[in-house]
Design an enzyme around this catalytic site. Sequence first.
Site, PDB file in Angstrom:
ATOM      1  N   SER A 106       0.922  -1.199   0.218  1.00 11.20           N
ATOM      2  CA  SER A 106       0.289   0.191  -0.061  1.00 11.20           C
ATOM      3  C   SER A 106       0.890   1.115   0.101  1.00 11.20           C
ATOM      4  O   SER A 106       2.002   1.495  -1.505  1.00 11.20           O
ATOM      5  CB  SER A 106      -0.611  -0.315   1.034  1.00 11.20           C
ATOM      6  OG  SER A 106      -2.391   0.378   1.182  1.00 11.20           O
ATOM      7  N   ASP A 139      -8.634  -5.106  -5.619  1.00 13.62           N
ATOM      8  CA  ASP A 139      -8.355  -3.704  -4.883  1.00 13.62           C
ATOM      9  C   ASP A 139      -8.521  -2.973  -4.297  1.00 13.62           C
ATOM     10  O   ASP A 139      -9.113  -2.268  -5.585  1.00 13.62           O
ATOM     11  CB  ASP A 139      -6.726  -3.712  -4.997  1.00 13.62           C
ATOM     12  CG  ASP A 139      -5.876  -3.220  -3.645  1.00 13.62           C
ATOM     13  OD1 ASP A 139      -6.247  -2.644  -3.473  1.00 13.62           O
ATOM     14  OD2 ASP A 139      -4.549  -3.513  -3.697  1.00 13.62           O
ATOM     15  N   HIS A 176      -7.003  -5.948  -0.511  1.00 11.00           N
ATOM     16  CA  HIS A 176      -6.188  -4.558  -0.342  1.00 11.00           C
ATOM     17  C   HIS A 176      -4.601  -5.805  -0.412  1.00 11.00           C
ATOM     18  O   HIS A 176      -3.989  -5.964   0.607  1.00 11.00           O
ATOM     19  CB  HIS A 176      -5.811  -3.764   0.448  1.00 11.00           C
ATOM     20  CG  HIS A 176      -5.289  -2.984   0.229  1.00 11.00           C
ATOM     21  ND1 HIS A 176      -4.655  -2.737  -0.903  1.00 11.00           N
ATOM     22  CD2 HIS A 176      -4.695  -2.665   1.108  1.00 11.00           C
ATOM     23  CE1 HIS A 176      -3.654  -1.358  -0.650  1.00 11.00           C
ATOM     24  NE2 HIS A 176      -3.852  -1.216   0.557  1.00 11.00           N
TER      25      HIS A 176
END
Length: 479
Positions: free
Chosen positions: A199, A419, A447
């Site tokens: 991320s 995602d 994710h």
Amino acid sequence: MKKAIVTFLLGAAVLAGCGEAPVQDPGTVAWSTCTDLLGADGKPAAPASGIECGKIQVPLDHAKPDGEKIDLALIRVKATGDRLGSLVFNFGGPGASGVDTLAQAARAFGNLGTRYDLVSFDPRGVERSSGVKCGGQIGKLIDASARADGDRLAKEFASACQKDSGKVLPYVGTVNAAKDLDLLRTALGDKKLNYFGFSYGTHLGAVYATQFPKNVGRFVLDGAFDPTVTWEDRAVTQAEGFHQAFGAFAKDCVAQSCELGADPAAVEKAVEGLLDGLKTKPLKVGDRELTYGLAQLAVITPLYAKAAWPVLEQAAAAAIKGDGRTLLTLADSYTGRKADGTYTTSMTSMQAISCADTTERPTAAEVAEINDRVEKTFPILAAEGSAPCAHWAVRGDDAARHIDATGSGPIVVIGGKGDPATPYQWATRLTAQLKTGVLVTYEGEGHGAYLTGDACVLRTVDAYVLEGKVPASATTCAA
């Protein structure tokens, strides 16, 4: 981008610049027993066997390397086999504690830990590394009702952050964090940095590769973020991503006899109805309240991972019947609320780093317009939001938005088709910006791809990190 958020290996090549001889230099960090870890439940946790903590000092201002120093808190799980070096993790946020997260998640990386010391850290401005504190104002923001004056609260929050953490606010941006990473690499005794970012951690890794391309070792960027997007583009794209994820959840729920509705539309309507009711009448949970904003965070949180979808069904169904305990627990996990009612710095650090990394300062009116677009796309994500950086004391800059790792070795970028937080198109864009990126596509939900446990993703990443085998261009892992 909290948080933190990929069939067959089609071919491979040897990763240039990464030798196979074990690294002998153990580095200069003084490691000792960890004493202040937090568990996933927000309670103090004892370190598992083999986990150690340490720290290094880095300049507050990298332009003044001999000036004031701050501590960077570290954690390490020593390699269980023939050691190649260190593998450094950033789990996202921005603002997530790498110290606590690695302590909780180390088992998930056990295969990589056979050849590497697994290392993570609290980045500058996060928790133990001069974490940004804001006079307890974050609790007021989080608990505010839908009818609260969001802009006034944002102004008070920004003022409190400046008062409590004004010294570090100008220096918490990602470019400075990337420079810290290079000092960490040296302290660990590694000639090149081996890195795994999730991320926001993909952004930090991309900035590091831009700043220090010749020092890039084996890099994996999973759940990739495109730093060129504007505030508005980010909000709308994530709304589309979470809408897609919620639709997938609703279909899956109905396929398994869903308590929330007989068809996906009914499921969405049930959750929207729950949230709408909380706007005017929060749900009592002991001596606390489940507000509209907290329930939004609670609904979004399980959408990050398909494994958590059953929790969302159960929590929402219970809340509709008047029991908001599980939704409140989900919200607390998102916001970093500890068992004693205080908060980690995850949310305050996120704000500080996000505002430091851009010159954009949307006004309250502009944020309201953005929210209108979000509401049309995915009403569950819409919020009576304030302007997060409009009142911020630090101007911010755009240096971290410029990515070009020309001269580095291959960097593996993983993008997930399902995602919600870092949509797939961001992975394709980041791969192009890096110039040295190799895209791996994961066609499943969630994710980030590695932590789904998908066999193809694990095989692809482990072969690269452990053996230096670069995935073939256009490698795809089916769900």
